[in-house]
Motif scaffolding. Structure first.
Motif, PDB file in Angstrom:
ATOM      1  N   ILE A 250      85.785  -0.803  45.568  1.00  0.00           N
ATOM      2  CA  ILE A 250      85.284   0.320  44.816  1.00  0.00           C
ATOM      3  C   ILE A 250      83.796  -0.270  43.818  1.00  0.00           C
ATOM      4  O   ILE A 250      83.835   1.532  43.673  1.00  0.00           O
ATOM      5  CB  ILE A 250      86.572   0.711  43.199  1.00  0.00           C
ATOM      6  CG1 ILE A 250      88.245   0.756  43.709  1.00  0.00           C
ATOM      7  CG2 ILE A 250      85.890   2.184  42.352  1.00  0.00           C
ATOM      8  CD1 ILE A 250      89.249   0.009  42.801  1.00  0.00           C
ATOM      9  N   VAL A 251      83.741  -0.954  43.573  1.00  0.00           N
ATOM     10  CA  VAL A 251      82.534  -0.716  42.427  1.00  0.00           C
ATOM     11  C   VAL A 251      81.422  -0.985  43.803  1.00  0.00           C
ATOM     12  O   VAL A 251      80.641  -0.612  43.422  1.00  0.00           O
ATOM     13  CB  VAL A 251      82.161  -2.744  41.909  1.00  0.00           C
ATOM     14  CG1 VAL A 251      80.214  -2.209  41.445  1.00  0.00           C
ATOM     15  CG2 VAL A 251      83.066  -2.360  40.824  1.00  0.00           C
ATOM     16  N   ARG A 252      81.916  -0.940  45.540  1.00  0.00           N
ATOM     17  CA  ARG A 252      80.532  -1.681  45.472  1.00  0.00           C
ATOM     18  C   ARG A 252      80.402   0.185  46.557  1.00  0.00           C
ATOM     19  O   ARG A 252      79.260   0.223  47.403  1.00  0.00           O
ATOM     20  CB  ARG A 252      81.067  -2.645  46.934  1.00  0.00           C
ATOM     21  CG  ARG A 252      81.470  -3.897  46.445  1.00  0.00           C
ATOM     22  CD  ARG A 252      80.874  -4.635  48.425  1.00  0.00           C
ATOM     23  NE  ARG A 252      81.856  -4.667  49.004  1.00  0.00           N
ATOM     24  CZ  ARG A 252      83.220  -5.622  48.781  1.00  0.00           C
ATOM     25  NH1 ARG A 252      83.193  -6.313  47.341  1.00  0.00           N
ATOM     26  NH2 ARG A 252      84.476  -5.792  49.507  1.00  0.00           N
ATOM     27  N   ASN A 253      81.340   1.004  46.569  1.00  0.00           N
ATOM     28  CA  ASN A 253      81.200   2.293  46.723  1.00  0.00           C
ATOM     29  C   ASN A 253      80.202   3.395  46.477  1.00  0.00           C
ATOM     30  O   ASN A 253      79.676   4.101  46.884  1.00  0.00           O
ATOM     31  CB  ASN A 253      82.564   3.169  46.580  1.00  0.00           C
ATOM     32  CG  ASN A 253      83.681   2.936  48.687  1.00  0.00           C
ATOM     33  OD1 ASN A 253      83.415   2.477  49.136  1.00  0.00           O
ATOM     34  ND2 ASN A 253      84.859   2.799  48.129  1.00  0.00           N
ATOM     35  N   LEU A 254      79.891   2.201  44.486  1.00  0.00           N
ATOM     36  CA  LEU A 254      79.163   3.566  44.117  1.00  0.00           C
ATOM     37  C   LEU A 254      78.063   2.574  43.989  1.00  0.00           C
ATOM     38  O   LEU A 254      77.054   3.616  43.371  1.00  0.00           O
ATOM     39  CB  LEU A 254      79.830   3.951  43.030  1.00  0.00           C
ATOM     40  CG  LEU A 254      80.798   5.117  43.015  1.00  0.00           C
ATOM     41  CD1 LEU A 254      80.893   5.724  42.352  1.00  0.00           C
ATOM     42  CD2 LEU A 254      79.954   6.362  43.274  1.00  0.00           C
ATOM     43  N   GLY A 255      77.545   1.794  43.483  1.00  0.00           N
ATOM     44  CA  GLY A 255      76.516   0.476  43.236  1.00  0.00           C
ATOM     45  C   GLY A 255      75.687  -0.152  43.568  1.00  0.00           C
ATOM     46  O   GLY A 255      76.277   0.701  45.318  1.00  0.00           O
ATOM     47  N   THR A 256      74.671   0.393  43.751  1.00  0.00           N
ATOM     48  CA  THR A 256      73.319   0.457  43.839  1.00  0.00           C
ATOM     49  C   THR A 256      73.138  -0.999  43.781  1.00  0.00           C
ATOM     50  O   THR A 256      72.580  -1.416  42.771  1.00  0.00           O
ATOM     51  CB  THR A 256      72.111   1.511  43.965  1.00  0.00           C
ATOM     52  OG1 THR A 256      71.722   0.961  42.418  1.00  0.00           O
ATOM     53  CG2 THR A 256      72.430   2.571  44.137  1.00  0.00           C
TER      54      THR A 256
END
Ligand SMILES: Cc1cc2nc3c(=O)[nH]c(=O)nc-3n(C[C@H](O)[C@H](O)[C@H](O)COP(=O)(O)OP(=O)(O)OC[C@H]3O[C@@H](n4cnc5c(N)ncnc54)[C@H](O)[C@@H]3O)c2cc1C
Length: 289
Positions: A105-111
């Motif tokens: 979930i975090v990897r989908n959005l975090g840069t």
């Protein structure tokens, strides 16, 4: 808790984003993936007057090689890196880090760029980029400048970025033909920040180590380079003895804190064991490359 109120801007160009940031000075924050900033807003750890959401700015989402350098744009998500064959094949430590950052979930959005701008000493990308070597390209009111990654981190959650500056991309030099790398992370459960982690990048030159980059997560106030270990390996044959000496030097060079993830002694031992393992794996990968 709800965040304190703020003005929200969603510029579509970098110039517009920079103008808005300049108008609010140090009372504005850039919003990228929001995976660190939004929790901090909700806890009211930070309460900026303005949020400048860069997600609609064109041209910031590229992950590609150009002119012999890898470019990681400001909107490249952890997920894109996880799926990238280019990273897996040519930038081993980066390809190895991506799937270990938090959870899907975090990897989908975090840069990646947001991660280094945030400068959490437990962030994974900081160490991977320190190990392989990178330049952080920044645009601000007075134009573009480049910050070498080893000058970026100045303390926990503190960087060399000035108010009004945006990280537009991260550049990584071509590691060459005989190179390999690995990120080893100990976490209490999947999705957790590191108890301790080690990033290694090795380039071989005529069978000896041309350059070894070693960086550590979770064992100091910032992501740290293990400089003594790196220097001991430069120009050396990658023998068992050289690798175990470097791993010992990496462990001796850190002063971790006791906390709920583990004691200082435990973390230092993890650094020693993981440095040794990651060096062996990186040398093997470089030989096969
Ligand atoms: C539950 C959870 C678990 C996590 N676990 C891990 C983990 O195991 N390992 C790990 O490394 N990270 C972890 N993270 C953090 C995550 O990787 C974030 O994505 C990352 O730290 C910040 O990236 P972002 O794009 O979300 O930045 P944002 O949250 O949007 O911004 C973070 C900070 O950076 C600034 N910023 C963002 N982009 C730029 C830019 N281009 N230029 C200038 N300033 C900018 C913002 O103003 C803000 O101050 C976790 C997060 C959560 C919520």
């Amino acid at each position: 808790m709800y965040p304190a109120s703020f003005e929200y801007f969603a510029p579509t160009s970098l110039d517009e984003a920079l103008e808005t940031l300049e108008r609010f000075g140090d009372e504005a924050k850039v919003l990228a993936g929001g995976q660190s900033l939004i929790p901090l807003l909700k806890l009211r750890v930070t309460a900026p007057r303005a949020l400048v959401d860069i997600n609609r700015v064109e041209g910031l989402d590229g992950l590609a090689e150009k002119g012999g350098r890898l470019r990681i744009g400001a909107l490249v998500r952890h997920k894109t890196c996880e799926r990238s064959d280019l990273l897996k094949q040519r930038y081993g430590v980066l390809g190895s880090t991506a799937p270990q950052v938090s959870d899907p979930i975090v990897r989908n959005l975090g840069t990646v760029c947001g991660s280094v701008a945030h400068a959490d000493p437990q962030g994974d990308w900081g160490s991977a980029l320190l190990a392989i070597g990178a330049d952080v390209v920044v645009r601000g009111p007075s134009g573009e400048r480049t910050i070498p990654i080893d000058e970026l981190f100045q303390g926990p959650f503190m960087t060399a970025l000035e108010p009004g500056e945006i990280v537009t991309r991260i550049d990584v030099a071509d590691p060459g033909a005989r190179a390999g790398g690995q990120y080893l992370k100990l976490e209490r459960k999947v999705g957790d920040f590191a108890t301790a982690a080690v990033a290694v990048h090795v380039s071989l030159s005529n069978g000896t180590i041309g350059r070894a980059g070693i960086a550590l997560t979770g064992v100091g106030p910032t992501n740290l380079k293990a400089r003594e270990a790196e220097e001991a390996l430069a120009g050396a044959e990658p023998t068992d003895e050289a690798i175990t000496t470097a791993a010992r030097l990496a462990a001796e060079g850190v002063e971790p804190l006791d906390d709920n993830r583990g004691s200082a002694e435990y973390k230092r031992n993890v650094v020693r064991v993981f440095t040794e393992r990651a060096l062996r794996a990186s040398v093997a990968a470089a030989r096969e490359a």
